[in-house]
Design an enzyme around this catalytic site. Structure first.
Site, PDB file in Angstrom:
ATOM      1  N   LEU A 199      85.374  93.094   9.088  1.00 53.77           N
ATOM      2  CA  LEU A 199      86.499  92.581   9.876  1.00 53.77           C
ATOM      3  C   LEU A 199      87.795  93.187   9.324  1.00 53.77           C
ATOM      4  O   LEU A 199      88.146  92.927   8.174  1.00 53.77           O
ATOM      5  CB  LEU A 199      86.510  91.048   9.719  1.00 53.77           C
ATOM      6  N   HIS A 200      88.451  94.028  10.119  1.00 54.94           N
ATOM      7  CA  HIS A 200      89.699  94.593   9.591  1.00 54.94           C
ATOM      8  C   HIS A 200      90.697  95.003  10.666  1.00 54.94           C
ATOM      9  O   HIS A 200      91.819  95.378  10.369  1.00 54.94           O
ATOM     10  CB  HIS A 200      89.401  95.846   8.745  1.00 54.94           C
ATOM     11  N   ARG A 201      90.271  94.978  11.942  1.00 55.95           N
ATOM     12  CA  ARG A 201      91.077  95.554  13.010  1.00 55.95           C
ATOM     13  C   ARG A 201      92.406  94.802  13.138  1.00 55.95           C
ATOM     14  O   ARG A 201      92.432  93.576  13.163  1.00 55.95           O
ATOM     15  CB  ARG A 201      90.243  95.462  14.286  1.00 55.95           C
TER      16      ARG A 201
END
Ligand code: UD1
Ligand code: UDP
Length: 352
Positions: A199-201
């Protein structure tokens, strides 16, 4: 022939490793590598060079942790100086990061031929910084290496001349195909039968409501199947700022190297992610992917029903897990080539 490759972010190291390996097998090409410095922690950068045998960058510009304009602008200035000195025949850029756009602009302003690997991908969401980076890079490239038919169609729609478009496979498949034999269990303790998540967007991390909703969905799913989550430093910082917590059934670990990631992909039950690259890697390992985005550039995965778009919608994410956990999915063969895309790219550049 002299080629300057411009890389800076984790997925670009993984893509570029395939090209550098192809270069090492010929005597016709000299590669000069510029690392912009965009990713800089050793577990976001050095580890890939070490594990994947990527030549040490000839220069590291050490530009990172800035707003988009400052980051891209400073990269542009420094890359230009290097290009003026090195005078390459081609500049090669990958994907859709700020390093990609800065490299592309620096090349065309000096009238150096520009090649874009992973050209033509579109989310049609211009709020994503990546979408702007890709559209602009494609617009000014001389040679566009397209990993899917959809990418070719997108560029044709944008009136990019046909003679600039080259249909290849996807270099990320080259990397997974070659390195899977070296996959390595991470040092962290990993539960049996787990979901692999990342998860990084920006559209998720920089929006508190979206991030809360995703974290809540993950926490509930983790009560039914543990989640292993190598956490991007961006997300780790923002989670702390928002005072958000993952449940104890979510095993957050530091970002892992590529060989450890391949082991996790091979061993996990399914994948949950907002990463571009990981959606494809889930497919390479025959794993269903729950995508934490509203749209994807890799639309053929959705069409083949091996990837489902859930955005940040808590209910949709949980249902996607319930509906697919025991489902036998059919994974079509060779959506992204045969693992020799880097050689195709190199041969094409040598011809032009
Ligand atoms: C960038 C790309 C994104 C890509 C991602 C791959 C852009 C606009 N975004 O996003 O398309 O999917 O890389 O992972 O180019 N940080 C560290 N250590 C690092 C790297 C980052 O602490 O080694 C932190 C810094 O606080 C930094 C933040 O993460 O400010 C964001 O990094 P940045 O490179 O700006 O964007 P990413 O989210 O990594
Ligand atoms: N990856 C990795 N270690 C991690 C997380 C991801 O090696 O801890 C790899 C992953 O397997 C994929 C690439 O990084 O090859 C994807 O990068 P990321 O998700 O950061 O960027 P995106 O593909 O979304 O641009």
């Amino acid at each position: 022939m002299k080629i300057v490759s411009i890389i800076g972010a984790r997925p670009q190291f993984i893509k570029a490793s395939a090209f550098s390996r192809a270069v090492s097998e010929t005597n016709d090409v000299e590669e000069f590598i510029i690392h912009t410095g965009q990713h800089f922690d050793s577990n976001m950068s050095d580890v890939f060079f070490e594990q994947m045998g990527i030549p040490k960058p000839d220069i590291n510009l050490e530009i990172h942790s800035l707003q988009h304009g400052a980051m891209t602008g400073r990269m542009l200035e420094k890359i230009e100086a290097v290009l003026l000195r090195e005078k390459p025949d081609w500049v090669l850029v990958y994907g859709d990061t700020n390093s990609t756009l800065a490299g592309a602009l620096a090349a065309v302003k000096q009238h150096i031929k520009l090649a874009h690997v992973e050209a033509g991908l579109r989310s049609f969401n211009t709020a994503m910084p990546e979408e702007i980076n890709r559209i602009l890079t494609d617009r000014i490239s001389d040679c566009l290496f397209c990993p899917t038919d959809t990418a070719i169609e997108n560029l044709t729609q944008e009136n990019i001349p046909n003679n600039k478009l080259i249909r290849t496979g996807d270099v990320m498949y080259d990397s997974a195909f070659y390195f899977k034999q070296f996959a390595k269990k991470p040092k962290d303790s990993i539960p049996e039968n787990f979901i692999l998540a990342t998860l990084h967007r920006a559209e998720n991390t920089d929006n508190k409501m979206r991030l809360e909703s995703i974290v809540s969905a993950m926490n509930q799913i983790a009560n039914r199947m543990p989640i292993v989550l190598p956490l991007h430093p961006r997300t780790a910082k923002i989670m702390a700022d928002y005072n958000l917590k993952f449940s104890k059934n979510i095993h957050t670990i530091l970002p892992v190297g590529y060989l450890q990631m391949l082991w996790l992909l091979d061993t996990c039950h399914l994948v949950m992610t907002d990463s571009g690259g990981l959606q494809k890697e889930a497919y390479f390992f025959n794993k269903f992917c729950i995508t934490l985005r509203e749209e994807t550039e890799w639309i053929e995965l959705v069409e083949n029903k091996i990837n489902i778009l859930c955005g940040a919608n808590e209910r949709k994410i949980i249902s996607a897990f319930s509906d697919n956990i025991n489902h036998k999915h059919i994974f079509p063969a060779h959506l992204y080539g045969e693992g020799n895309t880097a050689n195709q790219i190199l041969n094409e550049l040598l011809k032009r």
